[in-house]
Design a protein around this motif. Structure first.
Motif, PDB file in Angstrom:
ATOM      1  N   THR A 179       0.836  -1.190   0.000  1.00  0.00           N
ATOM      2  CA  THR A 179       0.000   0.000   0.000  1.00  0.00           C
ATOM      3  C   THR A 179       0.871   1.240   0.000  1.00  0.00           C
ATOM      4  N   SER A 180       0.342   2.328  -0.574  1.00  0.00           N
ATOM      5  CA  SER A 180       1.100   3.573  -0.578  1.00  0.00           C
ATOM      6  C   SER A 180       0.801   4.351   0.685  1.00  0.00           C
ATOM      7  N   GLY A 181       1.715   5.213   1.055  1.00  0.00           N
ATOM      8  CA  GLY A 181       1.525   6.046   2.235  1.00  0.00           C
ATOM      9  C   GLY A 181       2.649   5.862   3.225  1.00  0.00           C
ATOM     10  N   GLN A 182       2.762   6.822   4.106  1.00  0.00           N
ATOM     11  CA  GLN A 182       3.810   6.829   5.131  1.00  0.00           C
ATOM     12  C   GLN A 182       3.268   6.192   6.408  1.00  0.00           C
ATOM     13  N   PRO A 183       3.864   5.070   6.872  1.00  0.00           N
ATOM     14  CA  PRO A 183       3.411   4.478   8.130  1.00  0.00           C
ATOM     15  C   PRO A 183       3.562   5.467   9.287  1.00  0.00           C
ATOM     16  N   VAL A 184       2.540   5.550  10.138  1.00  0.00           N
ATOM     17  CA  VAL A 184       2.561   6.471  11.272  1.00  0.00           C
ATOM     18  C   VAL A 184       2.558   5.708  12.589  1.00  0.00           C
ATOM     19  N   VAL A 185       1.643   4.765  12.734  1.00  0.00           N
ATOM     20  CA  VAL A 185       1.573   3.978  13.967  1.00  0.00           C
ATOM     21  C   VAL A 185       1.027   2.594  13.637  1.00  0.00           C
ATOM     22  N   LYS A 186       1.599   1.589  14.288  1.00  0.00           N
ATOM     23  CA  LYS A 186       1.240   0.197  14.018  1.00  0.00           C
ATOM     24  C   LYS A 186       0.811  -0.485  15.304  1.00  0.00           C
ATOM     25  N   TYR A 187      -0.140  -1.405  15.176  1.00  0.00           N
ATOM     26  CA  TYR A 187      -0.527  -2.281  16.278  1.00  0.00           C
ATOM     27  C   TYR A 187      -0.264  -3.712  15.831  1.00  0.00           C
ATOM     28  N   GLU A 188       0.442  -4.485  16.646  1.00  0.00           N
ATOM     29  CA  GLU A 188       0.674  -5.892  16.353  1.00  0.00           C
ATOM     30  C   GLU A 188      -0.216  -6.733  17.251  1.00  0.00           C
ATOM     31  N   LYS A 189      -0.919  -7.676  16.646  1.00  0.00           N
ATOM     32  CA  LYS A 189      -1.857  -8.537  17.368  1.00  0.00           C
ATOM     33  C   LYS A 189      -1.242  -9.059  18.659  1.00  0.00           C
ATOM     34  N   GLY A 190      -1.972  -8.879  19.759  1.00  0.00           N
ATOM     35  CA  GLY A 190      -1.540  -9.394  21.048  1.00  0.00           C
ATOM     36  C   GLY A 190      -0.546  -8.515  21.788  1.00  0.00           C
ATOM     37  N   LYS A 191      -0.086  -7.426  21.176  1.00  0.00           N
ATOM     38  CA  LYS A 191       0.898  -6.532  21.808  1.00  0.00           C
ATOM     39  C   LYS A 191       0.182  -5.347  22.450  1.00  0.00           C
ATOM     40  N   SER A 192       0.945  -4.525  23.172  1.00  0.00           N
ATOM     41  CA  SER A 192       0.373  -3.318  23.779  1.00  0.00           C
ATOM     42  C   SER A 192       0.056  -2.283  22.704  1.00  0.00           C
TER      43      SER A 192
END
Length: 105
Positions: free
Chosen positions: A26-39
């Protein structure tokens, strides 16, 4: 302090996203990510613009929102098996999976 630590963690997360190549379809600048099961991590939109939420390896955004610089953007804990997605004053409960907010070009 706590704010400095969160800022450092956010910077490392954005860098790691760029290096790991997650959601590179996908295009775009990553800003914030959530990983399953993480905080979950809740930040602020770095600039005014359009932001889109993607799940891992999905080309189609789950959500697209227009935000002002400083609006809330990220994730919060929800009931077991779910994650709360945050954009500005809005929130959505989604299945617990890996997601990334990207700023659209």
């Amino acid at each position: 302090s706590g704010l400095m630590l969160r800022t450092l963690i956010a910077a490392v997360a954005v860098l790691a996203l760029g290096l790991a190549g997650c959601s590179n379809f996908t295009s775009g600048q990553p800003v914030v990510k959530y990983e399953k099961g993480k905080s979950p991590l809740l930040l602020e939109a770095p600039i005014t613009g359009t932001y889109a939420l993607y799940s891992t390896f999905d080309n189609t955004p789950k959500l697209t929102v227009n935000l002002e610089q400083g609006d809330r953007l990220g994730f919060e804990a929800a009931q077991t098996g779910a994650i709360k997605v945050i954009a500005g004053e809005r929130s959505w409960e989604m299945p617990d999976a890996t997601y990334v907010w990207k700023r659209k070009p």
